[in-house]
Design a protein around this motif. Structure first.
Motif, PDB file in Angstrom:
ATOM      1  N   ARG A  26      23.281  -3.297 -21.974  1.00 55.96           N
ATOM      2  CA  ARG A  26      21.941  -2.476 -21.748  1.00 55.96           C
ATOM      3  C   ARG A  26      21.885  -1.741 -20.257  1.00 55.96           C
ATOM      4  NH1 ARG A  26      16.926  -2.494 -19.995  1.00 55.96           N
ATOM      5  NH2 ARG A  26      16.847  -4.465 -19.482  1.00 55.96           N
ATOM      6  N   HIS A  27      22.416  -2.727 -19.767  1.00 52.44           N
ATOM      7  CA  HIS A  27      22.337  -2.305 -17.983  1.00 52.44           C
ATOM      8  C   HIS A  27      23.306  -1.327 -17.919  1.00 52.44           C
ATOM      9  CE1 HIS A  27      18.889  -4.347 -16.598  1.00 52.44           C
ATOM     10  NE2 HIS A  27      19.631  -5.726 -16.848  1.00 52.44           N
ATOM     11  N   THR A  28      24.520  -1.685 -18.486  1.00 54.12           N
ATOM     12  CA  THR A  28      25.774  -0.694 -18.211  1.00 54.12           C
ATOM     13  C   THR A  28      25.355   0.722 -18.923  1.00 54.12           C
ATOM     14  OG1 THR A  28      27.219  -2.355 -18.431  1.00 54.12           O
ATOM     15  CG2 THR A  28      28.116  -0.152 -18.993  1.00 54.12           C
ATOM     16  N   LEU A  29      24.862   0.719 -20.211  1.00 53.41           N
ATOM     17  CA  LEU A  29      24.547   1.849 -20.872  1.00 53.41           C
ATOM     18  C   LEU A  29      23.600   2.538 -20.391  1.00 53.41           C
ATOM     19  CD1 LEU A  29      24.975   0.644 -24.728  1.00 53.41           C
ATOM     20  CD2 LEU A  29      26.686   2.148 -23.231  1.00 53.41           C
ATOM     21  N   GLU A  30      22.502   2.043 -19.553  1.00 51.37           N
ATOM     22  CA  GLU A  30      21.418   2.651 -18.995  1.00 51.37           C
ATOM     23  C   GLU A  30      21.886   3.350 -17.641  1.00 51.37           C
ATOM     24  OE1 GLU A  30      18.620  -0.464 -17.876  1.00 51.37           O
ATOM     25  OE2 GLU A  30      17.486   0.012 -19.621  1.00 51.37           O
ATOM     26  N   ARG A  31      23.256   2.805 -17.002  1.00 54.05           N
ATOM     27  CA  ARG A  31      23.708   3.764 -15.847  1.00 54.05           C
ATOM     28  C   ARG A  31      24.667   4.855 -16.382  1.00 54.05           C
ATOM     29  NH1 ARG A  31      24.958  -1.648 -14.420  1.00 54.05           N
ATOM     30  NH2 ARG A  31      27.254  -1.351 -14.629  1.00 54.05           N
ATOM     31  N   SER A  32      24.983   4.626 -17.686  1.00 47.14           N
ATOM     32  CA  SER A  32      25.977   5.715 -18.423  1.00 47.14           C
ATOM     33  C   SER A  32      25.280   6.904 -18.918  1.00 47.14           C
ATOM     34  CB  SER A  32      27.027   5.041 -19.322  1.00 47.14           C
ATOM     35  OG  SER A  32      27.574   4.110 -18.945  1.00 47.14           O
ATOM     36  N   GLN A  65      35.070   9.224 -26.079  1.00 48.37           N
ATOM     37  CA  GLN A  65      33.986   8.756 -27.013  1.00 48.37           C
ATOM     38  C   GLN A  65      32.482   8.279 -26.223  1.00 48.37           C
ATOM     39  OE1 GLN A  65      34.161   7.827 -30.483  1.00 48.37           O
ATOM     40  NE2 GLN A  65      35.508   9.476 -30.093  1.00 48.37           N
ATOM     41  N   ALA A  66      31.254   8.572 -27.108  1.00 43.81           N
ATOM     42  CA  ALA A  66      30.179   8.160 -26.432  1.00 43.81           C
ATOM     43  C   ALA A  66      30.108   6.747 -25.935  1.00 43.81           C
ATOM     44  CB  ALA A  66      29.029   8.351 -27.429  1.00 43.81           C
ATOM     45  N   PRO A  67      29.129   6.727 -24.698  1.00 46.12           N
ATOM     46  CA  PRO A  67      29.139   5.367 -23.898  1.00 46.12           C
ATOM     47  C   PRO A  67      28.802   4.075 -24.913  1.00 46.12           C
ATOM     48  CG  PRO A  67      27.868   6.996 -22.759  1.00 46.12           C
ATOM     49  CD  PRO A  67      28.121   7.734 -24.194  1.00 46.12           C
ATOM     50  N   GLN A 257      41.382   7.694 -11.560  1.00 39.11           N
ATOM     51  CA  GLN A 257      42.044   7.085 -10.324  1.00 39.11           C
ATOM     52  C   GLN A 257      41.566   7.820  -9.048  1.00 39.11           C
ATOM     53  OE1 GLN A 257      46.325   7.392 -11.345  1.00 39.11           O
ATOM     54  NE2 GLN A 257      46.406   5.022 -11.177  1.00 39.11           N
ATOM     55  N   TRP A 258      41.337   9.000  -9.103  1.00 39.20           N
ATOM     56  CA  TRP A 258      40.988   9.967  -7.864  1.00 39.20           C
ATOM     57  C   TRP A 258      39.552   9.458  -7.230  1.00 39.20           C
ATOM     58  CZ3 TRP A 258      37.168  13.133  -6.397  1.00 39.20           C
ATOM     59  CH2 TRP A 258      37.460  13.919  -5.135  1.00 39.20           C
ATOM     60  N   LEU A 259      38.945   9.296  -8.385  1.00 37.98           N
ATOM     61  CA  LEU A 259      37.241   8.757  -7.974  1.00 37.98           C
ATOM     62  C   LEU A 259      37.399   7.484  -7.264  1.00 37.98           C
ATOM     63  CD1 LEU A 259      35.303   9.673 -11.175  1.00 37.98           C
ATOM     64  CD2 LEU A 259      34.997  10.530  -8.826  1.00 37.98           C
ATOM     65  N   ALA A 260      38.245   6.659  -7.886  1.00 33.05           N
ATOM     66  CA  ALA A 260      38.439   5.107  -7.560  1.00 33.05           C
ATOM     67  C   ALA A 260      38.731   5.303  -6.022  1.00 33.05           C
ATOM     68  CB  ALA A 260      39.215   4.376  -8.171  1.00 33.05           C
ATOM     69  N   ARG A 261      39.758   6.333  -5.785  1.00 34.51           N
ATOM     70  CA  ARG A 261      40.494   6.250  -4.410  1.00 34.51           C
ATOM     71  C   ARG A 261      39.600   7.033  -3.246  1.00 34.51           C
ATOM     72  NH1 ARG A 261      44.599   8.517  -6.006  1.00 34.51           N
ATOM     73  NH2 ARG A 261      44.333  10.595  -5.496  1.00 34.51           N
ATOM     74  N   ASN A 278      30.794   8.031 -19.249  1.00 32.75           N
ATOM     75  CA  ASN A 278      31.409   6.592 -19.068  1.00 32.75           C
ATOM     76  C   ASN A 278      31.754   6.251 -17.697  1.00 32.75           C
ATOM     77  OD1 ASN A 278      31.267   6.233 -21.900  1.00 32.75           O
ATOM     78  ND2 ASN A 278      33.263   7.395 -22.141  1.00 32.75           N
ATOM     79  N   LEU A 279      31.906   7.234 -16.672  1.00 31.54           N
ATOM     80  CA  LEU A 279      32.490   6.779 -15.407  1.00 31.54           C
ATOM     81  C   LEU A 279      31.202   6.398 -14.619  1.00 31.54           C
ATOM     82  CD1 LEU A 279      35.464   9.228 -14.727  1.00 31.54           C
ATOM     83  CD2 LEU A 279      35.136   6.677 -15.224  1.00 31.54           C
TER      84      LEU A 279
END
Length: 343
Positions: A26-32, A65-67, A257-261, A278-279
């Motif tokens: 639920r916490h993951t989806l709330e952020r997504s 795909q949807a979160p 990858q670019w975002l992570a870097r 999703n990100l």
């Protein structure tokens, strides 16, 4: 179709105890997602998880795909190349593909001994519909001896007529692996133009396009830069004028990858909406601008649809063996090239 299991046992259950069980999700989806419908989604997520374990199934879900699907029920997520590689190495006897039809065909081609289902048989793709096997044969007649590289967003029949497949992540590398001065590249003309700008190989292009990425305009990209520190990432299926406005152009995997870097303060992803959703969970410190387009085909995949697919075992992908074998050779050529080490 469901006689081997108790249908009632795997119905969605409105059990208040589920909230505690799935609290991390639920916490993951709330952020997504800003439009989280947790009370409606949770019973379906739980039923799919239980049914998936009973079926010993593996769920593959594309980045678009949807979160609630991407984070809630998928075992493996990623772009087309990641899903193709997962299908090739899968040990599960049953694979459920949450994406569009060509992806399910790809999974079946690379895992011919597995049972592959797609959550919605009508989830198509404008690129896959843009070219036929006969079109490829005609191109070969017009350009004798020139090898064909087909984008993975094509039907099994088109792949079977190709020398190699590629994804947006490794298109340049696959084209150059042909070892020729000219290559027929189908079907996306915008991706083809982008590839042509990054190789000395001459490309013969086909006038196909993605109905989602083609909608973006250069003006939208400029408007997405709400702040001076907003960075713009665009998918190479977009128009050239859109790519020219972007700070980075790459596949969905390369964008992540670019975002992570780089970890920008704010980013606008010029691609399908679900990718930003999703990100957000992975990069909570990054602000995501709202510029995006929905893919109507990807959005055909739903939690109730996945549940029905697992319960009934409907929408199985079946391919002609000769077509599958020829397409497998093209896909294996793509997998041999692999993914660039750095976007």
């Amino acid at each position: 179709m469901c006689s081997d299991i108790s249908v009632d046992e795997f119905k969605p259950r409105p059990d208040v105890a589920l909230n505690a069980l799935y609290e991390p999700l639920r916490h993951t989806l709330e952020r997504s997602s800003a439009c989280l419908e947790w009370e409606l989604q949770l019973p379906w997520i739980d039923a799919i998880q239980r049914l998936k374990q009973h079926r010993r199934a593996l769920i593959l879900a594309h980045t678009y795909q949807a979160p609630e699907i991407f984070h809630g029920v998928a075992d493996i997520t990623g772009d087309s190349l990641a899903l193709a590689q997962a299908a090739a190495s899968a040990e599960a006897e049953l694979i459920v593909l949450c994406g569009v039809y060509f992806m399910a065909e790809t999974a079946k081609i690379l895992a011919p001994g597995k049972r592959v289902l797609i959550a919605d048989a009508l989830a198509g793709c404008s690129l896959a519909d843009a070219i036929s096997a006969e079109d490829v044969r005609q191109l070969r007649r017009q350009h004798p001896g020139v090898p064909v590289v087909s984008y993975v967003n094509t039907s099994a029949a088109v792949k079977a007529e190709s020398d190699a497949c590629c994804t947006s992540a490794n298109a340049v590398q696959v084209v150059e692996s042909m070892g020729t001065q000219r290559v027929i590249f189908v079907p996306d003309r915008y991706l083809g133009s982008h590839v042509a700008a990054h190789t000395e190989v001459e490309l013969i292009l086909w006038p196909g396009s993605c109905e989602v990425h083609e909608r973006f305009t250069a003006r939208q990209v400029r408007e997405a830069r709400r702040q001076p520190d907003t960075r713009v990432l665009a998918h190479p299926e977009c128009r050239p004028e859109v790519l020219q406005e972007a700070d980075f152009v790459g596949s969905t995997h390369a964008m992540a990858q670019w975002l992570a870097r780089e970890r920008p303060a704010e980013v606008a992803l010029i691609t399908e909406c679900a990718m930003s959703d999703n990100l957000r969970a992975q990069f909570p410190e990054v602000r995501f601008a709202s510029t995006c387009q929905l893919c109507p085909h990807m959005k055909r995949i739903t939690l109730p649809g996945i549940h029905h697919c697992l319960l009934s075992l409907e929408h199985e992908v079946k391919l002609d063996e000769a077509v599958s074998a020829a397409a497998r050779r093209a896909l294996q050529a793509m997998l041999k090239v692999g993914r660039p080490t750095r976007p």
